[in-house]
Enzyme design. Structure first.
Site, mmCIF file in Angstrom:
data_model
loop_
_atom_site.group_PDB
_atom_site.id
_atom_site.type_symbol
_atom_site.label_atom_id
_atom_site.label_comp_id
_atom_site.label_asym_id
_atom_site.label_seq_id
_atom_site.Cartn_x
_atom_site.Cartn_y
_atom_site.Cartn_z
ATOM 1 N N CYS A 40 0.835 -1.202 0.000
ATOM 2 C CA CYS A 40 0.000 0.000 0.000
ATOM 3 C C CYS A 40 0.872 1.256 0.000
ATOM 4 O O CYS A 40 1.942 1.287 0.620
ATOM 5 C CB CYS A 40 -0.922 -0.016 1.219
ATOM 6 S SG CYS A 40 -2.055 1.392 1.316
ATOM 7 N N SER A 42 0.386 3.951 1.547
ATOM 8 C CA SER A 42 0.505 4.576 2.873
ATOM 9 C C SER A 42 1.816 4.214 3.540
ATOM 10 O O SER A 42 2.449 5.050 4.195
ATOM 11 C CB SER A 42 -0.676 4.163 3.755
ATOM 12 O OG SER A 42 -1.893 4.657 3.241
ATOM 13 N N HIS A 45 4.607 6.271 2.118
ATOM 14 C CA HIS A 45 4.715 7.636 2.644
ATOM 15 C C HIS A 45 5.746 7.705 3.764
ATOM 16 O O HIS A 45 6.546 8.638 3.842
ATOM 17 C CB HIS A 45 3.366 8.110 3.186
ATOM 18 C CG HIS A 45 2.366 8.468 2.128
ATOM 19 N ND1 HIS A 45 2.713 9.005 0.914
ATOM 20 C CD2 HIS A 45 1.011 8.370 2.106
ATOM 21 C CE1 HIS A 45 1.641 9.231 0.185
ATOM 22 N NE2 HIS A 45 0.586 8.847 0.888
ATOM 23 N N HIS A 61 0.143 -2.487 7.163
ATOM 24 C CA HIS A 61 -1.097 -2.242 7.890
ATOM 25 C C HIS A 61 -2.291 -2.877 7.206
ATOM 26 O O HIS A 61 -3.403 -2.827 7.732
ATOM 27 C CB HIS A 61 -1.349 -0.725 7.985
ATOM 28 C CG HIS A 61 -1.568 -0.101 6.645
ATOM 29 N ND1 HIS A 61 -0.543 0.115 5.754
ATOM 30 C CD2 HIS A 61 -2.709 0.300 6.023
ATOM 31 C CE1 HIS A 61 -1.031 0.631 4.640
ATOM 32 N NE2 HIS A 61 -2.341 0.753 4.772
ATOM 33 N N CYS A 166 -7.590 -2.727 4.143
ATOM 34 C CA CYS A 166 -7.328 -1.292 3.932
ATOM 35 C C CYS A 166 -7.999 -0.775 2.677
ATOM 36 O O CYS A 166 -9.019 -0.110 2.735
ATOM 37 C CB CYS A 166 -5.833 -1.005 3.886
ATOM 38 S SG CYS A 166 -5.459 0.738 3.504
#
Length: 366
Positions: A40, A42, A45, A61, A166
């Protein structure tokens, strides 16, 4: 116990695949054997320094697995349960939880990349290692709060279950729980990664009349048609706001979604919304980035600008709904996951993401 994990020691450096120590679950926690973990943006980041997180840390996550041990007092899961992991393990007692917004749990936010008691279960080289989202599923095993696992009544493939952890819940939830798209409406979605494709699937579920996919990659736009997009706009060719308005008879879209994560795309999502349009920001922009919105237009055209975190979903209630929608053929998760990797290939997986490969990737564990 000793487990293999991908540890982030420094921003901008490859993840370190190594052995770490994992404590047994404490009261209210469970030990999960990870079956799959999603690749992902995220996590990226944090890897690139676009968002802060305590380090060292095990990222990951978006995951699913099997409960192999329960700590004292656990009542929400049992050994042998297949579970989806939630990166917001709600406490159930704070104001946000009691008001029905468990996706915004105050205790979870206050404890950051630690467990709910403020400590860690991971350790390496004499240091505590933090847990992204209290999940840390870029590892063979994970200790998580019992409220962070959602048991499944029927088994589904681990990689598909991980996506529900997610991207699917975030995207579909943004469409049906946050924006509450009405049948027959027009929808524009900026950013057609895994979450954006899930917004498109959510818009199709809501029977939107026109679903416009917006991206800068032609291959991704073609891919979006598999998930319910009726029209595409290549923002690399010309102004996406103008193109969306042209496709909607000059009005703009009734519902727009920003699912890339930047100030510029947030402004574009706002500008391409119709009068009384609902603008939903789903993507996480780099830390500190802002979007410039015409304040007069906001009032005169009665637009609504809102955020959507984790699809405004309640994990334990809404993730089973996503599973049912997948099993009934209403969510096309089989086409969503197109690449599989081992944990040892995780840096390669993120290089593929950075190159803009279509669809989602997933780490698979034995």
């Amino acid at each position: 116990m000793k487990v293999k994990a991908a540890v982030m020691w420094e921003v901008g450096q490859p993840l370190d695949i190594r052995e770490v120590d994992l404590d047994e679950p404490k009261a209210g926690e469970v030990l999960v054997k990870v079956g799959s973990a999603g690749i992902c943006r995220s996590d990226r980041h944090f890897m690139h320094g676009d968002a802060p997180i305590a380090i060292p840390v095990v990222l990951g996550h978006e995951g699913a697995g099997t409960v192999v041990q329960t700590g004292p007092g656990v009542t929400l899961a049992s050994e042998g349960d297949q579970v989806i992991l939630s990166f917001v393990p709600a406490c159930g007692r704070c104001r946000s939880c009691l008001e029905g917004h468990s996706n915004l749990c105050d205790l979870h936010a206050a404890t950051g990349a630690n467990m709910l008691d403020g400590t860690t279960r991971l350790h390496a080289d004499g240091k505590d290692v933090h847990h992204m989202g209290k999940v840390a599923c870029f590892a063979e095993y994970a200790v998580v709060p019992e409220t962070g696992v959602v048991p499944l009544a029927d088994s589904i493939p681990m990689d598909k279950a991980a996506m529900i952890g997610c991207s699917v819940t975030t995207g579909v939830g943004a469409a049906i729980y946050s924006a509450e798209i009405k049948p027959g409406s027009t929808v524009a979605v900026i950013g057609c990664g895994g979450v954006g494709l899930s917004v498109i699937m959510g818009a199709a579920l809501a029977n939107a009349g026109q679903i416009i996919a917006v991206d800068i990659r032609e291959a991704q736009l073609e891919f979006a048609m598999r998930f319910g997009a009726t029209h595409t706009v290549n923002a690399a060719d010309q102004d996406p706001v103008r193109q969306v308005k042209d496709l909607t008879g000059g009005r703009g879209a009734d519902y727009t979604f920003e699912v890339f994560g930047s100030g510029d795309t947030t402004k574009a999502a706002y500008d391409m919304a119709a009068k009384r349009g609902i603008v939903t920001v789903v993507g996480i922009a780099p830390w500190g980035q802002e979007a410039s919105i015409n304040a007069v237009d906001l009032v005169r055209n009665e637009k609504t600008l809102r955020g959507s975190y984790y699809g405004s979903a309640r994990s334990r209630t809404d993730m089973p709904v996503m599973v049912d929608l997948y099993q009934s053929g209403k969510l096309n998760l089989d086409d969503l996951v197109v690449r599989h990797y081992t944990l040892d290939q995780i840096n390669e997986a993120y290089a593929d993401l950075d190159r803009g490969e279509i669809g989602r990737g997933a780490i698979m564990f034995d």
